[in-house]
Scaffold this motif. Structure first.
Motif, PDB file in Angstrom:
ATOM      1  N   TYR A   1      -5.231  12.231   0.242  1.00  0.00           N
ATOM      2  CA  TYR A   1      -4.334  11.694   1.204  1.00  0.00           C
ATOM      3  C   TYR A   1      -4.082  12.454   2.466  1.00  0.00           C
ATOM      4  O   TYR A   1      -3.649  13.641   2.212  1.00  0.00           O
ATOM      5  N   LYS A   2      -4.374  12.150   3.596  1.00  0.00           N
ATOM      6  CA  LYS A   2      -4.348  12.941   4.771  1.00  0.00           C
ATOM      7  C   LYS A   2      -3.616  12.200   5.831  1.00  0.00           C
ATOM      8  O   LYS A   2      -3.262  12.806   6.767  1.00  0.00           O
ATOM      9  N   SER A   3      -3.541  10.982   5.762  1.00  0.00           N
ATOM     10  CA  SER A   3      -3.145  10.118   6.854  1.00  0.00           C
ATOM     11  C   SER A   3      -1.557  10.219   6.808  1.00  0.00           C
ATOM     12  O   SER A   3      -0.833  10.721   6.010  1.00  0.00           O
ATOM     13  N   ASP A   4      -0.896   9.595   8.140  1.00  0.00           N
ATOM     14  CA  ASP A   4       0.390   9.971   8.096  1.00  0.00           C
ATOM     15  C   ASP A   4       1.330   8.859   7.292  1.00  0.00           C
ATOM     16  O   ASP A   4       2.404   8.813   6.734  1.00  0.00           O
ATOM     17  N   ASN A   5       0.711   7.672   7.224  1.00  0.00           N
ATOM     18  CA  ASN A   5       1.360   6.403   6.565  1.00  0.00           C
ATOM     19  C   ASN A   5       0.929   6.459   5.048  1.00  0.00           C
ATOM     20  O   ASN A   5      -0.063   5.810   4.599  1.00  0.00           O
TER      21      ASN A   5
ATOM     22  N   MET B   1      -1.510   4.075   0.009  1.00  0.00           N
ATOM     23  CA  MET B   1      -1.153   3.470  -1.243  1.00  0.00           C
ATOM     24  C   MET B   1      -1.621   2.115  -1.487  1.00  0.00           C
ATOM     25  O   MET B   1      -2.331   1.513  -2.344  1.00  0.00           O
ATOM     26  N   ARG B   2      -1.084   1.352  -0.416  1.00  0.00           N
ATOM     27  CA  ARG B   2      -1.473  -0.175  -0.350  1.00  0.00           C
ATOM     28  C   ARG B   2      -3.264  -0.233  -0.452  1.00  0.00           C
ATOM     29  O   ARG B   2      -3.740  -1.029  -1.192  1.00  0.00           O
ATOM     30  N   LYS B   3      -3.752   0.643   0.370  1.00  0.00           N
ATOM     31  CA  LYS B   3      -5.343   0.540   0.202  1.00  0.00           C
ATOM     32  C   LYS B   3      -5.955   0.738  -1.068  1.00  0.00           C
ATOM     33  O   LYS B   3      -6.858   0.119  -1.513  1.00  0.00           O
ATOM     34  N   VAL B   4      -5.241   1.791  -1.756  1.00  0.00           N
ATOM     35  CA  VAL B   4      -5.672   2.205  -3.048  1.00  0.00           C
ATOM     36  C   VAL B   4      -5.568   1.231  -4.056  1.00  0.00           C
ATOM     37  O   VAL B   4      -6.671   0.428  -4.726  1.00  0.00           O
ATOM     38  N   PHE B   5      -4.288   0.347  -3.753  1.00  0.00           N
ATOM     39  CA  PHE B   5      -4.199  -0.716  -4.582  1.00  0.00           C
ATOM     40  C   PHE B   5      -4.974  -2.005  -4.473  1.00  0.00           C
ATOM     41  O   PHE B   5      -5.632  -2.672  -5.560  1.00  0.00           O
ATOM     42  N   VAL B   6      -5.146  -2.156  -3.395  1.00  0.00           N
ATOM     43  CA  VAL B   6      -6.071  -3.514  -3.015  1.00  0.00           C
ATOM     44  C   VAL B   6      -7.839  -3.063  -3.720  1.00  0.00           C
ATOM     45  O   VAL B   6      -8.314  -3.939  -4.243  1.00  0.00           O
ATOM     46  N   ASN B   7      -8.128  -1.845  -3.546  1.00  0.00           N
ATOM     47  CA  ASN B   7      -9.340  -1.381  -3.902  1.00  0.00           C
ATOM     48  C   ASN B   7      -9.516  -1.498  -5.470  1.00  0.00           C
ATOM     49  O   ASN B   7     -10.590  -2.032  -5.872  1.00  0.00           O
ATOM     50  N   ILE B   8      -8.602  -1.162  -6.086  1.00  0.00           N
ATOM     51  CA  ILE B   8      -8.355  -1.536  -7.600  1.00  0.00           C
ATOM     52  C   ILE B   8      -8.499  -2.800  -7.954  1.00  0.00           C
ATOM     53  O   ILE B   8      -9.220  -3.155  -8.797  1.00  0.00           O
ATOM     54  N   ALA B   9      -7.531  -3.641  -7.175  1.00  0.00           N
ATOM     55  CA  ALA B   9      -7.791  -4.942  -7.342  1.00  0.00           C
ATOM     56  C   ALA B   9      -9.052  -5.631  -7.216  1.00  0.00           C
ATOM     57  O   ALA B   9      -9.505  -6.363  -8.176  1.00  0.00           O
ATOM     58  N   LEU B  10      -9.821  -5.148  -6.058  1.00  0.00           N
ATOM     59  CA  LEU B  10     -11.088  -5.683  -5.907  1.00  0.00           C
ATOM     60  C   LEU B  10     -11.997  -5.288  -7.123  1.00  0.00           C
ATOM     61  O   LEU B  10     -12.934  -5.971  -7.453  1.00  0.00           O
ATOM     62  N   MET B  11     -11.907  -4.073  -7.434  1.00  0.00           N
ATOM     63  CA  MET B  11     -12.929  -3.510  -8.649  1.00  0.00           C
ATOM     64  C   MET B  11     -12.735  -4.404  -9.794  1.00  0.00           C
ATOM     65  O   MET B  11     -13.464  -4.774 -10.416  1.00  0.00           O
ATOM     66  N   ARG B  12     -11.202  -4.472 -10.048  1.00  0.00           N
ATOM     67  CA  ARG B  12     -11.034  -5.523 -11.288  1.00  0.00           C
ATOM     68  C   ARG B  12     -11.647  -6.769 -11.313  1.00  0.00           C
ATOM     69  O   ARG B  12     -12.100  -7.494 -12.106  1.00  0.00           O
ATOM     70  N   TYR B  13     -11.285  -7.560  -9.784  1.00  0.00           N
ATOM     71  CA  TYR B  13     -11.828  -8.763  -9.792  1.00  0.00           C
ATOM     72  C   TYR B  13     -13.371  -8.788  -9.877  1.00  0.00           C
ATOM     73  O   TYR B  13     -13.842  -9.795 -10.637  1.00  0.00           O
ATOM     74  N   ARG B  14     -14.181  -7.783  -9.278  1.00  0.00           N
ATOM     75  CA  ARG B  14     -15.492  -7.799  -9.554  1.00  0.00           C
ATOM     76  C   ARG B  14     -15.861  -7.813 -11.070  1.00  0.00           C
ATOM     77  O   ARG B  14     -16.918  -8.405 -11.506  1.00  0.00           O
TER      78      ARG B  14
END
Lengths: 522, 175
Positions: B62-66, B71-84
């Motif tokens: 994690y390097k960005s300010d937000n 975190m949201r992006k991490v969760f969405v990626n996990i959701a995508l992975m699980r979906y696939r």
């Protein structure tokens, strides 16, 4: 279009600001997973640290020995050079005596090196003249010599292989200085003495100096092998005398340590040098520590039979298969004798069993989370099915019927105690070993899923913490000139206990382990 | 409570207290995201679990300010992975027993956010993913196609159908 955009906005705004209370127990589950990860990390760090420590120790010992050998070689070179001078002068003196005796047409008498053999040689032909050459080549010896410690110095010489050859006057290998000196005094006689130490890093070799006329050789000295192909060829009489001459060079040694006698053990050592299949590198470590580290693959067995009590109404694994998993371990051993050794070690490996997953054909009305299913190893629970079952309108059984396979993974740490019987052939060693194993079950995991992945996780119930087994196997190793060896290790382990404490399950695991290994002899 | 920076530093050092604090701070919000991307509460809880584990594993990256957005992006990626991964398992469940904390009533719709979530949950899995990724996360059809391993046109078509279903449901509420 604007309506569509409006829908997107409504849901986007709702989603971005949305939060819901986390279910109770979520943190507990998370915390348990994090703790397991931390423990795994700690174990990894521990294993890596121990591995690095062992590696550093081995390298340290190796460098220490190398440094010692280097300084020893330098010291030895000095000592051997001085001894060489002594030996040369002794040989010259002996030769002068022989020449004088020959010239006087008297029976040759034993010189200071070997009276009897030279007598025999001279008896054949009184007119024979002997040319003499002494080449003394000393290269290396592995025992530390200390000028102040003459016993050590003697031992160093004991490990030298020397070849002394008596050859004809035509021999071109005469050192200029030496041969000129002799030729000046006696044109027809030359005596060639070759002392050659061929030992580098404890490897010995006998250099032969056979003439065309005479192939007779004899190992003659207790601590120095002297080969003498004595051919006295008279240019005038054409009378050739070839004879094995035994020259006692104890005088050379005595120049270093006159009081030190050659022991029977040392004599035996010398005799072994003549053995073509003798491996000094191996035999030298009659008694001593050795260390082996190995990593490879272990193959484990699946179920051999159905559980004893089969009246279960739960998910089962009717057909099981063994599976492979990596293993790593080390042995620290002690060589009791050339043939026998004992070792104690530690091995880390997994016992993996895959199986078909099957739900009961009958209607399933409820599922027991703690005894969700069984394999031949025992009952197992599943953790994450609990959440699925809490969900409304969720048909758990239909969900489960889609699964096809199970995987049980038992993580073992094993302490093997073995006795080995060693057989050698040149630089190869074959070790048949057998012994007992105390095996500790670190953890176990059960996974249930389909062909592509596993979705449910749980663990076996009522497993023993430790089981005992017997093992046997065969190692093949190649011994290098350094202290390292490389080889292949095989092990077959059969466990004597049932792994499950329940009477319903009678599963004895066994494993076949194949691992490349690196050894180090201290 | 410690500041977010200190908590992140603690998490980077694998400190248990920091991980607990981070979970406490973000779990409700992340569970909301998980509910949007899951077909049922159990899946959402699993997603929450996997998502936080991933966050703790990758917090050094994690390097960005937000942090929230990361975190949201991490969760969405996990959701995508699980979906696939779980494409074949189409277990549909209505998320109607979830009570949101931020249950806002939208001015022009008079609909609670929980009800909006329930509408989305009723969508077929692929429609839901496409709609979430397009309308909520702001991805383009090409990106969505790559993420879900479908074509651009399929993504467009799915979005159109998802909107249609949602519109019908909204209309029912308006009535």
């Amino acid at each position: 279009m604007s309506e569509q955009h409006n829908i997107d906005q409504i849901f986007s705004a709702a989603a971005k600001g949305y939060s819901a209370s986390t279910p109770s127990g979520a943190w507990g589950r998370m915390d348990a997973a994090l703790k397991a990860k931390r423990q795994k990390r700690r174990l990894t760090i521990w294993f890596v640290s121990v591995g690095l420590g062992i590696l550093a120790s081995i390298l340290g010992l190796w460098f220490y020995n190398s440094a010692n050998n280097h300084s020893t070689i330098e010291t030895e070179s000095n000592i051997i050079e001085s001894n060489t001078t002594n030996f040369e002068s002794k040989a010259d003196n002996a030769n002068n005596e022989i020449t004088q005796q020959n010239n006087n047409n008297e029976q040759a008498t034993a010189n200071s090196l070997n009276k009897e053999d030279l007598q025999n040689s001279n008896n054949e032909n009184i007119e024979e003249e002997i040319a003499k050459e002494s080449i003394i080549d000393t290269q290396n010896s592995d025992t530390e010599l200390d000028n102040s410690n003459k016993k050590n110095a003697t031992k160093t010489i004991n490990k030298e292989v020397a070849v002394i050859g008596l050859s004809s006057t035509n021999n071109n290998r005469l050192p200029a200085k030496h041969s000129e000196g002799n030729n000046a005094d006696n044109n027809q006689t030359e005596e060639i003495a070759v002392i050659e130490e061929v030992n580098l890093n404890n490897s010995y070799e006998v250099i032969k100096e056979d003439s065309a006329e005479n192939n007779n050789r004899e190992i003659v000295a207790t601590d120095v092998i002297i080969e003498s192909d004595s051919i006295s060829e008279s240019n005038q009489t054409e009378n050739t005398v070839a004879e094995i001459t035994i020259i006692d060079t104890l005088g050379t040694e005595e120049a270093i340590n006159p009081s030190d006698n050659v022991s029977e053990t040392e004599t035996e050592e010398i005799q072994k040098l003549a053995d073509p299949v003798y491996i000094p590198n191996v035999d030298k470590f009659k008694m001593g520590l050795f260390f082996n580290i190995y990593a490879g693959v272990s193959l484990s067995n699946g179920a051999s039979s159905e559980p004893y009590y089969t009246n279960f109404k739960m998910a089962s694994s009717p057909q099981e298969y063994g599976a492979s998993s990596p293993n790593i371990g080390f042995n620290l051993g002690f060589r009791i004798s050339k043939k026998f050794s004992v070792s104690l070690g530690m091995k880390r490996y997994n016992h993996v069993i895959k199986g078909d997953f099957s739900m009961p054909d009958k209607r399933v009305t409820h599922i027991n989370i703690d005894k969700f299913g069984y394999t031949s190893l025992g009952y197992y629970s599943v953790d994450n099915i609990n959440n699925a079952m809490q969900t409304k309108n969720f048909n758990t059984v239909e969900y489960l019927r889609e699964f096809t396979q199970t995987k049980v993974k038992l993580r073992f740490v094993e302490i093997p105690l073995n006795i080995g019987y060693n057989m050698y052939w040149r630089n190869w060693a074959m070790t048949a070993h057998g012994g007992f194993n105390a095996t500790f079950v670190l953890s176990n995991e059960v996974q249930v899923g389909d062909d592509s992945d596993y979705y449910l996780y749980g663990e076996m119930q009522n497993l023993r913490d430790n089981i005992f087994g017997v093992s046997f196997g065969m190692d093949i190793s190649y011994y290098t000139k350094s202290r390292f060896s490389f080889g292949l290790k095989t092990d077959f382990i059969y466990y004597l206990n049932d792994i499950n404490t329940s009477d319903d399950f009678k599963f004895h695991p066994y494993s076949f382990i194949l691992s490349p290994q690196i050894g180090f002899r201290f | 409570m410690k500041s977010l920076e200190k908590i992140i530093v603690g998490c980077r050092k694998n400190k248990a207290w920091a991980q607990a604090e981070l979970f406490e701070m973000f779990s409700d919000k992340m569970f909301g995201i998980c509910l949007y991307y899951s077909s049922n509460k159990a899946d959402a809880e699993d997603l929450l679990h996997d998502g936080f584990l991933k966050v703790f594993e990758n917090i050094n990256k994690y390097k960005s300010d937000n942090f929230d957005a990361w975190m949201r992006k991490v969760f969405v990626n996990i959701a995508l992975m699980r979906y696939r991964k779980g494409k074949r398992m189409s277990t549909v469940e209505e998320i109607e027993n979830v009570k949101g904390i931020s249950n806002v009533v939208f001015e022009n719709t008079q609909i609670h956010s929980d009800e909006l979530l329930a509408m989305i949950s009723k969508l077929p899995a692929q429609y839901k993913m496409v709609f979430n990724l397009y309308a909520i996360e702001g991805y383009k059809h090409k990106e969505i196609g790559e993420m879900l391993e479908i074509s651009d046109s399929t993504s467009k078509s799915n979005l159109s159908r998802a909107r249609k279903i949602l519109q019908e449901q909204l209309n029912e509420y308006k009535v």
